[in-house]
Write a protein that holds these residues in place. Sequence first.
Motif, short mmCIF file in Angstrom:
data_model
loop_
_atom_site.label_atom_id
_atom_site.label_comp_id
_atom_site.label_asym_id
_atom_site.label_seq_id
_atom_site.Cartn_x
_atom_site.Cartn_y
_atom_site.Cartn_z
N LEU A 198 0.86 -1.18 0.00
CA LEU A 198 0.00 0.00 0.00
C LEU A 198 0.90 1.22 0.00
O LEU A 198 1.69 1.42 0.92
CB LEU A 198 -0.90 -0.01 1.24
N ILE A 199 0.80 2.04 -1.05
CA ILE A 199 1.68 3.21 -1.18
C ILE A 199 0.82 4.47 -1.14
O ILE A 199 -0.04 4.66 -1.99
CB ILE A 199 2.52 3.17 -2.47
N SER A 200 1.07 5.29 -0.16
CA SER A 200 0.33 6.54 -0.02
C SER A 200 1.01 7.66 -0.81
O SER A 200 2.15 8.02 -0.53
CB SER A 200 0.23 6.95 1.46
N CYS A 201 0.28 8.18 -1.77
CA CYS A 201 0.69 9.39 -2.50
C CYS A 201 -0.43 10.41 -2.36
O CYS A 201 -0.86 11.04 -3.34
CB CYS A 201 0.97 9.07 -3.96
N CYS A 202 -0.91 10.53 -1.11
CA CYS A 202 -2.08 11.37 -0.82
C CYS A 202 -1.80 12.86 -0.96
O CYS A 202 -2.72 13.66 -1.12
CB CYS A 202 -2.57 11.11 0.59
N GLY A 203 -0.55 13.23 -0.82
CA GLY A 203 -0.22 14.65 -0.87
C GLY A 203 -0.05 15.23 0.52
O GLY A 203 -0.70 14.82 1.48
N MET A 204 0.85 16.22 0.62
CA MET A 204 1.13 16.82 1.91
C MET A 204 0.15 17.94 2.26
O MET A 204 0.00 18.33 3.40
CB MET A 204 2.57 17.33 1.95
N LEU A 205 -0.52 18.48 1.24
CA LEU A 205 -1.50 19.55 1.45
C LEU A 205 -2.81 19.14 0.77
O LEU A 205 -3.25 19.74 -0.21
CB LEU A 205 -0.99 20.88 0.88
N SER A 206 -3.42 18.10 1.31
CA SER A 206 -4.64 17.57 0.69
C SER A 206 -5.75 17.31 1.70
O SER A 206 -6.73 16.64 1.38
CB SER A 206 -4.32 16.28 -0.06
N ALA A 207 -5.59 17.82 2.92
CA ALA A 207 -6.63 17.67 3.94
C ALA A 207 -7.07 19.06 4.37
O ALA A 207 -6.61 19.61 5.38
CB ALA A 207 -6.09 16.87 5.14
N PRO A 208 -7.95 19.70 3.59
CA PRO A 208 -8.32 21.10 3.86
C PRO A 208 -9.08 21.26 5.17
O PRO A 208 -9.87 20.41 5.57
CB PRO A 208 -9.21 21.46 2.66
N LEU A 209 -8.79 22.39 5.83
CA LEU A 209 -9.49 22.74 7.06
C LEU A 209 -10.74 23.53 6.67
O LEU A 209 -10.80 24.75 6.77
CB LEU A 209 -8.58 23.57 7.97
N SER A 210 -11.75 22.82 6.21
CA SER A 210 -12.90 23.46 5.59
C SER A 210 -13.93 23.96 6.60
O SER A 210 -14.53 25.02 6.42
CB SER A 210 -13.57 22.50 4.61
N ASP A 211 -14.15 23.22 7.68
CA ASP A 211 -15.13 23.63 8.68
C ASP A 211 -14.41 24.41 9.78
O ASP A 211 -14.21 23.93 10.89
CB ASP A 211 -15.84 22.40 9.25
N ARG A 212 -14.06 25.65 9.48
CA ARG A 212 -13.12 26.39 10.31
C ARG A 212 -13.79 27.25 11.38
O ARG A 212 -13.24 27.45 12.46
CB ARG A 212 -12.27 27.28 9.41
N PHE A 213 -14.99 27.77 11.09
CA PHE A 213 -15.63 28.71 12.01
C PHE A 213 -17.06 28.28 12.32
O PHE A 213 -17.74 27.72 11.45
CB PHE A 213 -15.65 30.12 11.39
N PRO A 214 -17.50 28.54 13.55
CA PRO A 214 -18.90 28.23 13.85
C PRO A 214 -19.84 29.08 13.01
O PRO A 214 -19.53 30.22 12.67
CB PRO A 214 -19.01 28.58 15.35
N GLY A 215 -20.95 28.51 12.64
CA GLY A 215 -21.97 29.26 11.91
C GLY A 215 -21.83 29.24 10.41
O GLY A 215 -22.62 29.89 9.72
N GLN A 216 -20.85 28.49 9.86
CA GLN A 216 -20.65 28.52 8.42
C GLN A 216 -21.90 28.08 7.65
O GLN A 216 -22.21 28.62 6.59
CB GLN A 216 -19.46 27.63 8.03
N ALA A 217 -22.63 27.11 8.20
CA ALA A 217 -23.82 26.60 7.52
C ALA A 217 -24.94 27.63 7.47
O ALA A 217 -25.87 27.49 6.67
CB ALA A 217 -24.30 25.32 8.21
N ASP A 218 -24.86 28.65 8.31
CA ASP A 218 -25.93 29.65 8.37
C ASP A 218 -25.74 30.80 7.38
O ASP A 218 -26.64 31.61 7.19
CB ASP A 218 -26.03 30.24 9.79
N PHE A 219 -24.56 30.86 6.76
CA PHE A 219 -24.27 31.99 5.87
C PHE A 219 -25.20 31.97 4.66
O PHE A 219 -25.39 30.92 4.02
CB PHE A 219 -22.81 31.93 5.44
N PHE A 257 -4.48 23.77 5.54
CA PHE A 257 -4.65 22.33 5.57
C PHE A 257 -4.10 21.74 6.86
O PHE A 257 -3.28 22.37 7.54
CB PHE A 257 -3.89 21.69 4.40
N ASP A 258 -4.54 20.54 7.14
CA ASP A 258 -3.88 19.71 8.14
C ASP A 258 -2.72 19.05 7.42
O ASP A 258 -2.83 17.96 6.86
CB ASP A 258 -4.87 18.67 8.69
N ALA A 259 -1.59 19.78 7.38
CA ALA A 259 -0.50 19.44 6.47
C ALA A 259 0.26 18.18 6.89
O ALA A 259 0.37 17.87 8.08
CB ALA A 259 0.47 20.61 6.37
N GLY A 260 0.81 17.51 5.90
CA GLY A 260 1.70 16.39 6.14
C GLY A 260 1.01 15.13 6.63
O GLY A 260 1.01 14.09 5.96
#
Length: 549
Positions: free
Chosen positions: A149-170, A395-398
């Motif tokens: 099993l070889i991981s080539c997922c990338g070092m910057l491929s886990a974005p911190l998308s849900d960063r702030f409370p209330g995003q769904a309300d915008f 991102f949650d890098a690395g």
Amino acid sequence: MSAQSKLAAGSCAYGNVTFLDAMVIGAGVAGLYQLYRLREMGLTVRAYDTASGVGGTWYWNRYPGARFDSQAEIYQYWFSEELYKSWQPTERFPAQPETEEWLNFVANRLNLKKDIQFNTRIASAHFCEDSGRWVVTTAAGETINTQYLISCCGMLSAPLSDRFPGQADFQGQIYHTGLWPKDPVDFNGKRVAVVGTGATGIQVIQTIAPTVGSMTVFVRTPQYVIPMRNPKYSKADWEKWGTQFHQLKKRVRETFAGFDYDFDAGPWAEKTPDERQAVLEQLWKDGSLAMWLASFPEMFFDEQVNEVVSQFVRIKMRERLRSRPDLCDLLIPTDYGFGTHRVPLENNYLEVYLQSNVKAVDCKQSPIERIVPQGIQTADGKIHEVDIIVLAVGFDAGSGALSRIDIRGRDSRSLKEQWQQEIRTAMGLQIHGYPNLFTTGAPLAPSAALCNMTTCLQQQVDWITGCIEFAAEHGKHVVEASKALEDNWVQHHDETAAKTLVVKTDSWYMGSNVDGKPRRLLSYIGGAGDYHRRCAEIAAQGYPGFEMA
């Protein structure tokens, strides 16, 4: 769907299962090359990717202004001179669409897509000790049984998308730069907020500024920036670079950061102030990352040297802000030194803040508290009303990409749980306790951050392929980094990092952008050239420390 493997299935396999010799996660720069190398070995191999096409980071990061900051002539594959010469970049630092097109060109030229399964998210990977194989499941319920099993997922491929409370309300639209839609986003005349002023945020800000109705930039950590010099490349230009293929291939494997430039100015102490200034001026005019990675290495170790270089950059930035004290205070760093953060290249980024329709919010004075239906609320109680929010929050890098998969090794140990306590690897190539799992772009290797990615990712792929070949030639089926090897590498990594100023600065390099993430420099800072030599020595000696059975 199933594939006929040359290897016998282990006792953990049952039901409708795809059997492989090797499985690659990811179809970006590393994944494409790893698929190619393993296929050339004659193995039954398949790559899997969440995206609908190849490209990895160049598939997902299609935000306005996205482009790489490694020169086109060295952001390349080096296994084929013919492939190198067959593609002609249009400029020194091509934009995302061209880079994605290039990676599709490579995949098509090598006929790789037939062995890639797109639109597939890997949910779990469990090591079966009685068979020495991995049982992998996808989010759609498919099962893959693979030896390697070889991981080539990338070092910057886990974005911190849900960063702030209330995003769904915008009530408007929210876009994360690492999850940008394929359809164009209309900024024309809109009230736009950009959260984040790292390399990505800077590219977005400078690109959409001419079209927005208004822009509010939320600044927490200002960046030292270098003006990019990005000339167009003609056919003749590329033919000239083609004649240097072998020299460039050799050069990038030897330098500190995998570029074609290195710290060649000589020792800081042996130069006069005027000579140092001349070196800095020359590198500044080059308009590349050479100012960061090819000036004086003492900048990374000596606070006095670092302050001189930092002050040089501050003066350059201050000149462009036209003596606006308010903007200088907000946009020019003073609490950390040049080069201890990721240094962005830019085009008229600072000038954007001189526009009458652009304002900057100091998030150190008034942090963002939440997203509300009308916009963004800061700690001073003010609501900044906008139509579109662009989250360039990183991102949650690395470690993030692998941590988001339920990976379990010997004795059902969880990689996610281990890395929540301490992020460790054996040279960024394997992790003790997870046999037959190889990694590229993982923590504690230069490829996690401090390297021209094509250089370091290819080197890791070549090493991994060589290790698998060696095991097969000696009748071995399981490869695992020993605890002693991992302990020694972690100690060396930490000792090397501790000598630098980088570890004294909070940044995603240190995992500081993710709450609760263990603090450790994610990337090996001993230099790509040094790392390559160490890896080559291990291979030449028969892979000591990588136990085979």
